[in-house]
Scaffold this motif. Structure first.
Motif, PDB file in Angstrom:
ATOM      1  N   ARG A 173      43.535  17.501 -57.526  1.00 59.26           N
ATOM      2  CA  ARG A 173      43.731  18.781 -56.841  1.00 59.26           C
ATOM      3  C   ARG A 173      45.193  19.215 -56.931  1.00 59.26           C
ATOM      4  N   THR A 174      46.094  18.282 -56.734  1.00 61.63           N
ATOM      5  CA  THR A 174      47.521  18.604 -56.780  1.00 61.63           C
ATOM      6  C   THR A 174      47.960  19.023 -58.173  1.00 61.63           C
ATOM      7  N   LYS A 175      47.416  18.385 -59.194  1.00 65.64           N
ATOM      8  CA  LYS A 175      47.803  18.710 -60.577  1.00 65.64           C
ATOM      9  C   LYS A 175      47.545  20.178 -60.912  1.00 65.64           C
ATOM     10  N   LEU A 176      46.535  20.766 -60.276  1.00 64.41           N
ATOM     11  CA  LEU A 176      46.227  22.171 -60.527  1.00 64.41           C
ATOM     12  C   LEU A 176      47.351  23.098 -60.047  1.00 64.41           C
ATOM     13  N   SER A 177      48.223  22.574 -59.189  1.00 64.43           N
ATOM     14  CA  SER A 177      49.290  23.391 -58.613  1.00 64.43           C
ATOM     15  C   SER A 177      50.677  22.960 -59.093  1.00 64.43           C
ATOM     16  N   LEU A 178      50.719  22.287 -60.232  1.00 66.55           N
ATOM     17  CA  LEU A 178      51.996  21.906 -60.841  1.00 66.55           C
ATOM     18  C   LEU A 178      52.227  22.711 -62.114  1.00 66.55           C
ATOM     19  N   HIS A 179      53.461  23.126 -62.343  1.00 67.14           N
ATOM     20  CA  HIS A 179      53.799  23.861 -63.564  1.00 67.14           C
ATOM     21  C   HIS A 179      53.567  22.978 -64.791  1.00 67.14           C
ATOM     22  N   PHE A 231      55.437  30.323 -60.794  1.00 66.79           N
ATOM     23  CA  PHE A 231      54.057  30.174 -61.242  1.00 66.79           C
ATOM     24  C   PHE A 231      53.120  29.663 -60.151  1.00 66.79           C
ATOM     25  N   ASP A 232      53.462  29.930 -58.893  1.00 70.69           N
ATOM     26  CA  ASP A 232      52.659  29.452 -57.765  1.00 70.69           C
ATOM     27  C   ASP A 232      51.238  30.008 -57.845  1.00 70.69           C
ATOM     28  N   VAL A 233      50.246  29.113 -57.938  1.00 69.90           N
ATOM     29  CA  VAL A 233      48.844  29.557 -58.027  1.00 69.90           C
ATOM     30  C   VAL A 233      48.156  29.582 -56.670  1.00 69.90           C
ATOM     31  N   GLN A 234      48.802  29.037 -55.635  1.00 67.77           N
ATOM     32  CA  GLN A 234      48.174  29.036 -54.320  1.00 67.77           C
ATOM     33  C   GLN A 234      48.556  30.286 -53.523  1.00 67.77           C
ATOM     34  N   CYS A 235      49.839  30.471 -53.295  1.00 66.93           N
ATOM     35  CA  CYS A 235      50.340  31.709 -52.676  1.00 66.93           C
ATOM     36  C   CYS A 235      51.257  32.360 -53.703  1.00 66.93           C
ATOM     37  N   PRO A 236      50.719  33.218 -54.568  1.00 65.43           N
ATOM     38  CA  PRO A 236      51.505  33.785 -55.665  1.00 65.43           C
ATOM     39  C   PRO A 236      52.817  34.429 -55.208  1.00 65.43           C
ATOM     40  N   LEU A 237      53.763  34.460 -56.128  1.00 64.67           N
ATOM     41  CA  LEU A 237      55.128  34.896 -55.858  1.00 64.67           C
ATOM     42  C   LEU A 237      55.220  36.256 -55.165  1.00 64.67           C
ATOM     43  N   LYS A 238      54.316  37.176 -55.483  1.00 60.95           N
ATOM     44  CA  LYS A 238      54.444  38.526 -54.916  1.00 60.95           C
ATOM     45  C   LYS A 238      54.420  38.514 -53.391  1.00 60.95           C
ATOM     46  N   ARG A 257      60.859  27.196 -62.945  1.00 63.91           N
ATOM     47  CA  ARG A 257      60.110  26.129 -63.612  1.00 63.91           C
ATOM     48  C   ARG A 257      59.206  25.414 -62.614  1.00 63.91           C
ATOM     49  N   SER A 258      58.697  26.171 -61.647  1.00 62.58           N
ATOM     50  CA  SER A 258      57.872  25.559 -60.604  1.00 62.58           C
ATOM     51  C   SER A 258      56.595  26.342 -60.359  1.00 62.58           C
ATOM     52  N   ASN A 259      55.602  25.596 -59.877  1.00 61.68           N
ATOM     53  CA  ASN A 259      54.350  26.160 -59.391  1.00 61.68           C
ATOM     54  C   ASN A 259      54.436  26.117 -57.861  1.00 61.68           C
ATOM     55  N   HIS A 260      53.588  25.354 -57.201  1.00 63.08           N
ATOM     56  CA  HIS A 260      53.519  25.359 -55.737  1.00 63.08           C
ATOM     57  C   HIS A 260      54.439  24.334 -55.067  1.00 63.08           C
ATOM     58  N   TYR A 261      55.130  23.503 -55.870  1.00 61.42           N
ATOM     59  CA  TYR A 261      55.938  22.422 -55.299  1.00 61.42           C
ATOM     60  C   TYR A 261      57.389  22.453 -55.791  1.00 61.42           C
ATOM     61  N   PRO A 262      58.123  23.531 -55.563  1.00 64.03           N
ATOM     62  CA  PRO A 262      59.504  23.604 -56.067  1.00 64.03           C
ATOM     63  C   PRO A 262      60.417  22.527 -55.499  1.00 64.03           C
ATOM     64  N   PHE A 263      60.093  22.005 -54.301  1.00 71.85           N
ATOM     65  CA  PHE A 263      60.926  20.955 -53.696  1.00 71.85           C
ATOM     66  C   PHE A 263      60.798  19.637 -54.438  1.00 71.85           C
ATOM     67  N   LEU A 264      59.803  19.523 -55.323  1.00 66.08           N
ATOM     68  CA  LEU A 264      59.663  18.357 -56.204  1.00 66.08           C
ATOM     69  C   LEU A 264      59.921  18.743 -57.661  1.00 66.08           C
TER      70      LEU A 264
END
Length: 282
Positions: A173-179, A231-238, A257-264
């Protein structure tokens, strides 16, 4: 890695399980339906270098009290619970940091109780329902990974899952939200594990359909750092852009260079931006 200190806190609204780690000014961290334990949380861990972090299990999560009425699981009631926790800790004010649905709670907290906050950090969140009008959101039926995500969420709600099955589902599930999904092992290398409160998740899914506080963003009267992966797919950037436009004293940081986890995914820059924000608001 140092474990978090567990505390059962008695408040006027019930008993809540709190985990404490770090030194510095107090910072509240929570998520709307995660269940934390002594291993902590990747997002919360980020702030333990600069702050004393209070990682909170909300009602129906972990060792915290159950709900007596369904409405007690709502986002607004949760904010009242956080205020009771702050008061029971003897704190006149504290900072708040929230990721995803934790960030949504942070927005509501700022709207209703800015007087209790030093600042807010809102990461990968939204001030309104983010699925219906966003085909780039993984929770929108038009998104190519929608069905996979839904199947995994439903599977994770099952109480009879083995620890190994739950871990495997959580990883996928987490992999789906990684860049870059191939970086999963590198990014999630610590011995941190957490669960999900099915009761809170189920209530949230219903409440989300009517969630929209965009016209109240002007009532947030504390410095607010809003951060989001490009590239956040959960709560998109807009939705982060929208929040930054609506919150008077806010700054938006976009991680390219991040999706939903920029802190990682961009951990060093994330820490730098947070420390810069702390220094600017002094």
């Amino acid at each position: 890695m140092e474990a978090w200190e567990r505390k059962l806190l008695h408040t006027e609204r019930g008993v809540f399980e709190v985990f404490i780690k770090g030194d510095g000014n107090p910072l509240c961290v929570t998520h709307h339906y995660s269940e934390f334990n002594e291993t902590g949380d990747y997002f919360a861990e980020t702030f333990t270098v600069t702050n004393q972090v209070f990682l909170i299990n909300l009602r129906e999560a972990g060792g915290s009290d159950k709900s007596h009425e369904p409405y007690q699981l709502s986002m607004l009631e949760t904010i009242f619970d956080l205020e009771a926790i702050r008061e029971a800790l003897g704190l006149s004010h504290w900072g708040f940091a929230g990721h995803s649905t934790g960030g949504m709670l942070g927005i509501l907290y700022g709207i209703h109780f800015s007087k209790s906050l030093d600042f807010s950090v809102i990461v990968g969140a939204a001030a309104r329902e983010y699925m219906t009008f966003s085909e780039d959101c993984i929770y929108n039926e038009a998104h190519h990974d929608f069905s996979r995500m839904q199947d995994m969420i439903e599977a994770l709600k099952q109480s009879d899952l083995s620890l190994e099955e739950r871990k495997e589902l959580s990883v996928e599930r987490t992999k789906l939200s990684l860049h870059k999904p191939e970086r999963y092992r590198e990014l999630f290398s610590l011995d941190i594990h957490k669960g999900m409160s099915a009761a809170r998740m189920n209530f949230f899914i219903r409440e989300l359909q009517i969630y929209d506080v965009t016209r109240k963003l002007e009532f947030i009267r504390v410095p607010t750092l809003i951060m989001c992966g490009r590239f956040d797919v959960q709560c998109p950037l807009k939705y982060s852009i929208e929040m930054a436009e609506g919150v008077p004293d806010s700054r938006l940081v976009i991680f390219e260079r991040s999706n939903h986890y920029p802190f990682l995914e961009e951990a060093e820059r994330f820490r730098d931006e947070y420390e810069l924000f702390l220094n600017e608001k002094k």
